[in-house]
Design an enzyme around this catalytic site. Structure first.
Site, short mmCIF file in Angstrom:
data_model
loop_
_atom_site.label_atom_id
_atom_site.label_comp_id
_atom_site.label_asym_id
_atom_site.label_seq_id
_atom_site.Cartn_x
_atom_site.Cartn_y
_atom_site.Cartn_z
N ASP A 66 6.65 7.22 -5.72
CA ASP A 66 6.78 6.05 -4.84
C ASP A 66 8.21 6.03 -4.29
OD1 ASP A 66 7.12 3.53 -3.74
OD2 ASP A 66 6.05 2.50 -5.35
N VAL A 67 8.36 6.11 -2.96
CA VAL A 67 9.72 6.18 -2.40
C VAL A 67 10.49 4.87 -2.57
CG1 VAL A 67 9.23 8.01 -0.71
CG2 VAL A 67 9.02 5.60 -0.02
N TYR A 125 8.39 -5.01 9.47
CA TYR A 125 8.33 -3.63 9.98
C TYR A 125 9.43 -3.40 11.02
CZ TYR A 125 6.28 0.66 11.95
OH TYR A 125 6.07 1.95 12.38
N ASN A 143 9.65 10.16 6.29
CA ASN A 143 8.48 9.80 7.11
C ASN A 143 7.63 8.70 6.47
OD1 ASN A 143 6.03 10.46 8.99
ND2 ASN A 143 5.27 10.77 6.91
N LYS A 158 12.65 -0.88 10.66
CA LYS A 158 12.88 0.27 11.55
C LYS A 158 14.21 0.13 12.29
CE LYS A 158 9.05 2.56 10.64
NZ LYS A 158 9.08 3.80 9.88
P1 NAD Z 1 0.00 7.23 7.59
O1 NAD Z 1 -0.51 5.97 7.00
O2 NAD Z 1 -0.96 8.32 7.90
O3 NAD Z 1 1.17 7.84 6.71
C1 NAD Z 1 2.05 7.09 5.94
C2 NAD Z 1 2.43 7.89 4.73
O4 NAD Z 1 3.36 7.13 3.94
C3 NAD Z 1 1.23 8.21 3.83
O5 NAD Z 1 1.29 9.58 3.46
C4 NAD Z 1 1.46 7.33 2.61
O6 NAD Z 1 0.96 7.88 1.42
C5 NAD Z 1 2.98 7.25 2.58
N1 NAD Z 1 3.43 6.11 1.78
C6 NAD Z 1 3.06 4.81 1.93
N2 NAD Z 1 3.64 4.08 0.96
C7 NAD Z 1 4.40 4.91 0.21
C8 NAD Z 1 5.23 4.75 -0.93
N3 NAD Z 1 5.41 3.57 -1.51
N4 NAD Z 1 5.84 5.84 -1.43
C9 NAD Z 1 5.66 7.05 -0.88
N5 NAD Z 1 4.88 7.27 0.21
C10 NAD Z 1 4.26 6.22 0.73
O7 NAD Z 1 0.75 6.77 8.93
P2 NAD Z 1 1.63 7.59 9.98
O8 NAD Z 1 1.28 7.05 11.29
O9 NAD Z 1 1.53 9.04 9.74
O10 NAD Z 1 3.09 7.06 9.63
C11 NAD Z 1 4.16 7.91 9.28
C12 NAD Z 1 5.47 7.26 9.71
O11 NAD Z 1 5.51 7.16 11.12
C13 NAD Z 1 5.69 5.84 9.17
O12 NAD Z 1 7.04 5.68 8.81
C14 NAD Z 1 5.37 4.98 10.38
O13 NAD Z 1 6.03 3.73 10.35
C15 NAD Z 1 5.88 5.86 11.49
N6 NAD Z 1 5.33 5.54 12.82
C16 NAD Z 1 4.01 5.80 13.11
C17 NAD Z 1 3.54 5.48 14.36
C18 NAD Z 1 2.13 5.74 14.78
O14 NAD Z 1 1.75 5.32 15.88
N7 NAD Z 1 1.32 6.40 13.97
C19 NAD Z 1 4.39 4.91 15.30
C20 NAD Z 1 5.71 4.67 14.96
C21 NAD Z 1 6.17 5.00 13.72
#
Ligand code: NAD
Length: 273
Positions: free
Chosen positions: A78-79, A171, A105, A175
């Protein structure tokens, strides 16, 4: 005398190679992290696949990379838990070596809740995962990168580093905070050979926003917010991250690369007004 120090061979390709580098991609068991891990492995880095709860997906990804000529191993934790982050880095040291590239990420967007009607525990959880998590990981990475004299830290922020998002104060604040962390840390470590950058994705099709792209009405509304006529693909972000991790980006630090198909150029003004 002519200076031929910059002589190049044309048509031989451009070097994005990460061979010999060890990269940790947090939250790489799904979505953006998974694609980033694949791209970084394709560029030649050994990848530490990190998961929180999806061990099976993480193992499948590592299997795919290892059986296709790459190198990957799996680490869980857990990060938002400092001791667990420290343990992840110690395990990577032992199994793969010292981390050269960290991609922060892992993240969640949390529930939509208006301030005052919300549950503070939810707010704290989003801040803990999205801001404390990257800090804990960066802290461990910096210790190691200072010893090796090089390194790159890439923080995945969001367009909500810039754009307010009603119902998601935690959120957006996390960010925006991660963006300032990026700049401040970059300033701190620039003389140690370490670069710190952020990538701000727009709307990218992943599990995090399935409720939006999975519903025709909300999907149509989302497209009005993007200048290009499509949502982003995970590869759009993975390519940007691979570039920033490489030596082709060796003079880029303390800034955010926005990868959003033009969300931040006010598409509502496209037709005048
Ligand atoms: P996703 O839900 O597929 O991935 C999120 C990942 O974070 C998952 O692998 C999950 O297991 C991990 N995670 C969650 N809680 C955690 C914890 N406590 N400890 C360790 N790992 C944990 O979503 P995504 O879209 O791939 O998001 C990845 C990143 O990109 C995030 O930081 C998100 O805010 C950012 N982001 C995504 C988008 C989008 O449109 N998809 C846009 C802007 C930013």
């Amino acid at each position: 005398m002519a200076d031929d120090s910059r002589k190049v061979s044309y048509g031989t390709g451009i070097n994005l190679e990460l061979k010999g580098k060890i990269a940790l991609v947090t939250g790489s068991s799904s979505g953006l992290g998974m694609e980033i891990a694949k791209y970084i492995a394709r560029a030649g880095a050994t990848v530490a696949i990190h998961y929180h709860s999806e061990k099976l997906q993480a193992e499948q990804l590592a299997g795919e990379i290892n059986s296709n000529g790459g190198k990957a191993a799996v680490f869980g934790g857990d990060v938002s838990n400092r001791a667990e982050v420290e343990a992840i880095f110690t395990s990577i040291d032992r199994q793969l070596g010292s981390v050269d590239i960290l991609v922060n990420n892992a993240g969640i967007d949390g529930k939509r809740e208006l301030c005052g009607d919300d549950n503070p525990d939810d707010w704290e959880r989003v801040i803990a995962i999205n801001l404390l998590g990257p800090y804990y990981c960066a802290r461990e990475a910096v210790k190691r990168m200072k010893k090796s004299g090089h390194g790159v830290i890439i923080n995945i922020t969001s367009v909500h580093e810039f754009v307010p998002w009603s119902g998601y104060t935690a959120y957006s604040s996390a960010k925006a905070g991660l963006s300032m962390f990026t700049k401040t840390l970059a300033q701190e470590v620039s003389e140690s050979g370490i670069r710190v950058v952020a990538v701000a994705p727009g709307a990218i099709k992943t599990p995090i926003n399935k409720d939006v792209w999975g519903n025709p009405e909300t999907y149509k509304d989302l497209l009005t917010k993007i200048a290009m006529p499509r949502m982003g693909e995970t590869s759009d972000i993975a390519q940007a991250v691979t570039f920033l991790a490489s030596d082709m980006a060796s003079y880029i630090t303390g800034t955010t690369l926005v990868v959003d198909g033009g969300m931040l150029i006010y598409p509502a003004f496209k037709h005048g007004g």
